[in-house]
Write an enzyme that holds these catalytic residues in place. Structure first.
Site, PDB file in Angstrom:
ATOM      1  N   LEU A 178       0.841  -1.191   0.000  1.00 40.55           N
ATOM      2  CA  LEU A 178       0.000   0.000   0.000  1.00 40.55           C
ATOM      3  C   LEU A 178       0.878   1.242   0.000  1.00 40.55           C
ATOM      4  O   LEU A 178       2.001   1.222   0.498  1.00 40.55           O
ATOM      5  CB  LEU A 178      -0.914   0.015   1.231  1.00 40.55           C
ATOM      6  CG  LEU A 178      -1.854  -1.184   1.435  1.00 40.55           C
ATOM      7  CD1 LEU A 178      -2.658  -1.006   2.718  1.00 40.55           C
ATOM      8  CD2 LEU A 178      -2.784  -1.361   0.250  1.00 40.55           C
ATOM      9  N   ASP A 179       0.336   2.344  -0.540  1.00 41.37           N
ATOM     10  CA  ASP A 179       1.039   3.619  -0.483  1.00 41.37           C
ATOM     11  C   ASP A 179       1.266   4.028   0.968  1.00 41.37           C
ATOM     12  O   ASP A 179       0.549   3.584   1.877  1.00 41.37           O
ATOM     13  CB  ASP A 179       0.231   4.716  -1.179  1.00 41.37           C
ATOM     14  CG  ASP A 179       0.164   4.529  -2.689  1.00 41.37           C
ATOM     15  OD1 ASP A 179       1.003   3.790  -3.220  1.00 41.37           O
ATOM     16  OD2 ASP A 179      -0.729   5.131  -3.306  1.00 41.37           O
ATOM     17  N   ARG A 180       2.206   4.917   1.173  1.00 41.89           N
ATOM     18  CA  ARG A 180       2.560   5.390   2.518  1.00 41.89           C
ATOM     19  C   ARG A 180       1.338   5.833   3.325  1.00 41.89           C
ATOM     20  O   ARG A 180       1.208   5.514   4.500  1.00 41.89           O
ATOM     21  CB  ARG A 180       3.552   6.544   2.393  1.00 41.89           C
ATOM     22  CG  ARG A 180       3.912   7.174   3.732  1.00 41.89           C
ATOM     23  CD  ARG A 180       4.837   8.359   3.564  1.00 41.89           C
ATOM     24  NE  ARG A 180       5.249   8.858   4.869  1.00 41.89           N
ATOM     25  CZ  ARG A 180       6.503   9.109   5.228  1.00 41.89           C
ATOM     26  NH1 ARG A 180       7.478   8.892   4.374  1.00 41.89           N
ATOM     27  NH2 ARG A 180       6.781   9.564   6.436  1.00 41.89           N
ATOM     28  N   THR A 208      -1.962   5.261   2.553  1.00 44.99           N
ATOM     29  CA  THR A 208      -3.145   4.404   2.445  1.00 44.99           C
ATOM     30  C   THR A 208      -3.152   3.457   3.644  1.00 44.99           C
ATOM     31  O   THR A 208      -2.144   2.820   3.945  1.00 44.99           O
ATOM     32  CB  THR A 208      -3.135   3.603   1.138  1.00 44.99           C
ATOM     33  OG1 THR A 208      -3.145   4.501   0.032  1.00 44.99           O
ATOM     34  CG2 THR A 208      -4.358   2.699   1.046  1.00 44.99           C
TER      35      THR A 208
END
Length: 319
Positions: free
Chosen positions: A135-137, A139
């Protein structure tokens, strides 16, 4: 970590080689090679065995996955770790925002990998970090970690083959349609190594399905809470697609820089369903909303009670 597995050979496997049996159990070539290197990695009826040996009905096959190595570049550092599920093969956590998955130049010891390494370091257990869905930082939500080489290889392959069902929840500007499908190719923005855009000429196929869960008003601005399923997994797919239909995510500094209702993009990996890599059990794991999302939805819906019933909302959807 050491993982021991035992199989009693059934009639349908009588006369097959051990190698063939392991292949049917989804052991990859890399896993089998490691077993061959491991002393007593494969035992048949208590005796060390090779992969070419023939098995018979009633045989007991024992597998020993022994890993004493650890991820050398991941420093154990105590961090936020919200465990949703754990057994001998997998760890599932609810990743917080402002938390990268892996260490990088500017994020040496503040990542999810550091926190998990610390968790096992406290148990005196060597551990190699294997994250299945990154996941993105910023998210939040369900993140699956494999605890051994076998579970890692099986889940990684299933992830690539889209056999892990995932539902995201996003907070977006405006009132969306009740449901819809966004089918727009995505490519890299010319002047950025991070930002993506809809690119109908050179972009890669990207398909997003969404269902609206809630609508509310915050300071006169309409906000929709939508559930999303992805057919593809392009970088920033949800953020780009929702912006493309004029419903950008709240707090998304890349694609909606003027919205400050949240301090990060309003995106949450809310639910994941998959077959357990070892037991075959069908797993359903949900992650509750993070505190910033929870506060916003309670404010918008004018509710004082704690705990938005997200899981039942998602389970009620018929995709």
């Amino acid at each position: 970590m050491t993982r021991r597995l035992q199989y009693k050979i059934q009639k349908q496997h009588n006369g097959k080689s051990i190698g063939m049996f392991l292949k049917e159990k989804e052991y990859s070539r890399a896993v089998v090679i490691e077993l061959k290197k491991t002393q007593a990695g494969i035992k048949r009826n208590g005796t060390w065995a090779g992969v070419n040996e023939i098995i018979k009905t009633g045989d007991i096959l024992e597998i020993c996955l022994a890993e004493q190595a650890y991820s050398e570049n991941i420093v154990p550092k105590k961090g936020r770790l919200n465990i949703l599920y754990e057994d001998e093969d997998i760890l599932v956590v609810n990743k917080p925002y402002d938390t990268p998955i892996h260490p990088s130049v500017n994020n040496y010891d503040n990542t999810l990998a550091n926190a998990i390494s610390y968790y096992y370091h406290q148990q005196n257990r060597p551990y190699i970090f294997r994250c299945i869905n990154r996941l993105d930082r910023d998210t939040t939500g369900v993140t699956i970690i494999a605890k051994n080489l076998l579970s890692g290889s099986i889940l990684s392959r299933r992830m690539k083959e889209h056999h892990l069902s995932r539902i995201y929840v996003a907070f977006v500007e405006g009132i969306t349609e009740e449901e819809g499908t966004i089918d727009l190719p995505i490519g890299r923005m010319e002047d950025s190594i991070i930002k993506r855009k809809v690119d109908k000429k050179e972009g890669k196929s990207a398909v997003t399905h969404y269902r609206r869960l809630e609508v509310f008003q915050i300071e006169g601005q309409a906000v929709s809470v939508v559930a999303l399923q992805l057919e593809t997994g392009r970088t920033h797919q949800i953020r780009v697609h929702m912006s493309a239909i004029d419903h950008p995510l709240l707090g998304d500094f890349l694609y909606n820089e003027n919205n400050h209702m949240l301090t990060r993009q309003g995106l949450h990996a809310a639910y994941c369903a998959f077959y357990h890599p070892i037991t075959g059990e069908y797993m359903k794991i949900a992650a509750p909303l993070s505190q910033d999302m929870e506060r916003l939805i309670q404010q918008g819906l004018n509710r004082s009670q704690e705990g938005y019933d997200l899981e039942n909302k998602l389970l009620a959807l018929k995709w």
